[in-house]
Design a protein around this motif. Structure first.
Motif, PDB file in Angstrom:
ATOM      1  N   THR A 190       0.834  -1.199   0.000  1.00 19.43           N
ATOM      2  CA  THR A 190       0.000   0.000   0.000  1.00 19.43           C
ATOM      3  C   THR A 190       0.871   1.253   0.000  1.00 19.43           C
ATOM      4  O   THR A 190       0.558   2.248  -0.662  1.00 19.43           O
ATOM      5  CB  THR A 190      -0.920   0.010   1.235  1.00 19.43           C
ATOM      6  N   GLY A 191       1.982   1.196   0.731  1.00 20.57           N
ATOM      7  CA  GLY A 191       2.894   2.337   0.781  1.00 20.57           C
ATOM      8  C   GLY A 191       3.506   2.645  -0.574  1.00 20.57           C
ATOM      9  O   GLY A 191       3.656   3.815  -0.950  1.00 20.57           O
ATOM     10  N   TYR A 192       3.849   1.605  -1.315  1.00 23.15           N
ATOM     11  CA  TYR A 192       4.426   1.792  -2.650  1.00 23.15           C
ATOM     12  C   TYR A 192       3.401   2.423  -3.586  1.00 23.15           C
ATOM     13  O   TYR A 192       3.713   3.353  -4.343  1.00 23.15           O
ATOM     14  CB  TYR A 192       4.892   0.441  -3.186  1.00 23.15           C
TER      15      TYR A 192
ATOM     16  N   ASN B 295      13.658   2.673  -4.826  1.00 19.40           N
ATOM     17  CA  ASN B 295      14.393   1.411  -4.686  1.00 19.40           C
ATOM     18  C   ASN B 295      14.946   1.200  -3.280  1.00 19.40           C
ATOM     19  O   ASN B 295      15.030   0.067  -2.797  1.00 19.40           O
ATOM     20  CB  ASN B 295      15.545   1.352  -5.694  1.00 19.40           C
ATOM     21  N   SER B 296      15.339   2.285  -2.632  1.00 18.22           N
ATOM     22  CA  SER B 296      15.957   2.167  -1.310  1.00 18.22           C
ATOM     23  C   SER B 296      14.930   1.967  -0.198  1.00 18.22           C
ATOM     24  O   SER B 296      15.285   1.587   0.920  1.00 18.22           O
ATOM     25  CB  SER B 296      16.790   3.421  -1.006  1.00 18.22           C
ATOM     26  N   THR B 297      13.665   2.218  -0.510  1.00 16.33           N
ATOM     27  CA  THR B 297      12.615   2.131   0.509  1.00 16.33           C
ATOM     28  C   THR B 297      11.716   0.914   0.341  1.00 16.33           C
ATOM     29  O   THR B 297      11.304   0.298   1.326  1.00 16.33           O
ATOM     30  CB  THR B 297      11.734   3.403   0.478  1.00 16.33           C
ATOM     31  N   PHE B 298      11.442   0.564  -0.911  1.00 13.68           N
ATOM     32  CA  PHE B 298      10.502  -0.521  -1.180  1.00 13.68           C
ATOM     33  C   PHE B 298      11.189  -1.632  -1.982  1.00 13.68           C
ATOM     34  O   PHE B 298      11.620  -1.398  -3.121  1.00 13.68           O
ATOM     35  CB  PHE B 298       9.293   0.004  -1.957  1.00 13.68           C
TER      36      PHE B 298
ATOM     37  N   LYS C  36      12.699  -2.302  -6.680  1.00 17.81           N
ATOM     38  CA  LYS C  36      13.882  -2.832  -7.352  1.00 17.81           C
ATOM     39  C   LYS C  36      13.539  -4.074  -8.160  1.00 17.81           C
ATOM     40  O   LYS C  36      14.052  -4.266  -9.274  1.00 17.81           O
ATOM     41  CB  LYS C  36      14.963  -3.168  -6.317  1.00 17.81           C
ATOM     42  N   ALA C  37      12.660  -4.913  -7.622  1.00 15.49           N
ATOM     43  CA  ALA C  37      12.251  -6.125  -8.333  1.00 15.49           C
ATOM     44  C   ALA C  37      11.526  -5.771  -9.626  1.00 15.49           C
ATOM     45  O   ALA C  37      11.743  -6.396 -10.672  1.00 15.49           O
ATOM     46  CB  ALA C  37      11.353  -6.979  -7.436  1.00 15.49           C
ATOM     47  N   ILE C  38      10.682  -4.746  -9.573  1.00 15.13           N
ATOM     48  CA  ILE C  38       9.941  -4.313 -10.757  1.00 15.13           C
ATOM     49  C   ILE C  38      10.892  -3.725 -11.793  1.00 15.13           C
ATOM     50  O   ILE C  38      10.794  -4.018 -12.987  1.00 15.13           O
ATOM     51  CB  ILE C  38       8.858  -3.289 -10.362  1.00 15.13           C
ATOM     52  N   GLU C  39      11.820  -2.901 -11.342  1.00 18.61           N
ATOM     53  CA  GLU C  39      12.795  -2.311 -12.263  1.00 18.61           C
ATOM     54  C   GLU C  39      13.580  -3.402 -12.995  1.00 18.61           C
ATOM     55  O   GLU C  39      13.719  -3.366 -14.224  1.00 18.61           O
ATOM     56  CB  GLU C  39      13.766  -1.417 -11.495  1.00 18.61           C
ATOM     57  N   SER C  40      14.075  -4.372 -12.245  1.00 20.26           N
ATOM     58  CA  SER C  40      14.873  -5.446 -12.846  1.00 20.26           C
ATOM     59  C   SER C  40      14.055  -6.236 -13.854  1.00 20.26           C
ATOM     60  O   SER C  40      14.527  -6.544 -14.957  1.00 20.26           O
ATOM     61  CB  SER C  40      15.400  -6.381 -11.754  1.00 20.26           C
TER      62      SER C  40
END
Length: 213
Positions: free
Chosen positions: A16-18, A113-116, A120-124
């Motif tokens: 929810t935060g993301y 990326n540093s918080t959620f 990073k998984a989505i970016e990759s």
């Protein structure tokens, strides 16, 4: 916005935060037919999600336009090379029809990326997927015949001929107009033959059933 969240959730569960953070900076934009999104020399500043519409990627080789990519609804719109290198693009991206996209500023996406962990998984995943499509097209040119490449493209984009000019499809497949005409004729004949076969089977089944009435 919900369509975007559904697509992201299909990659990895998102919190929810993301979602809340994304809502703060994503922007819905509208583009007209033939409007450029990215031109040669531009730097990638946003990743786009196509809510409605169709886009074409291309570059110029010795003054000749060469089609390299297609994107449609529900897909993320960018090139892996531009994302990874952050260099000036050598590719053009143009909308083939009036389109609505959701713009996600790259700067803000990377900050998440540093918080959620999901960021990073989505970016990759997105970068790898874009590169996979590009590499897949190269492999197709090396291993598949023209007809097979055409059939594969039609399976991916069944309504392609209704959305873009034929010349861009020819460029993407690397075939001539005459060759494409033969492919489409073969496909139409196959449909007719299948229809005849289906009708024959249906009528024979009907005749067989009538014998017991």
């Amino acid at each position: 916005m919900e369509l975007l969240f559904q697509s992201l959730s299909a990659i990895t569960p998102i919190s929810t935060g993301y979602k809340k953070q994304l809502r703060q900076f994503v922007i819905e934009k509208h583009y007209s037919k033939h409007q450029l999104l990215i031109a040669e020399g531009d730097k990638l500043e946003n990743v786009y999600f196509i809510k409605q519409g169709f886009a074409v990627g291309y570059f110029y080789n010795d003054g000749k336009r060469v089609t390299s990519s297609f994107w449609s609804e529900g897909q993320f719109l960018f090139t892996a090379f531009d994302f990874i290198t952050r260099e000036k693009s050598s590719t053009y991206i143009e909308f083939a029809e009036a389109s609505t996209v959701i713009s996600l500023p790259l700067k803000h996406l990377l900050e998440l990326n540093s918080t959620f962990p999901e960021a990073k998984a989505i970016e990759s995943f997105l970068v790898v997927e874009q590169q996979r499509v590009k590499d897949g097209r190269l492999i197709d040119f090396l291993t598949l015949k023209g007809l097979e490449r055409y059939q594969k493209l039609m399976n991916t984009f069944p309504d392609l001929f209704q959305r873009i000019a034929q010349k861009y499809i020819l460029s993407y497949l690397g075939i001539t107009k005459e060759t494409l005409s033969r492919y489409r004729t073969k496909k139409q004949k196959l449909k007719i033959n299948l229809l005849i076969l289906f009708n024959t089977i249906f009528l024979r089944g009907l005749e067989y059933s009538m014998e017991f009435i």
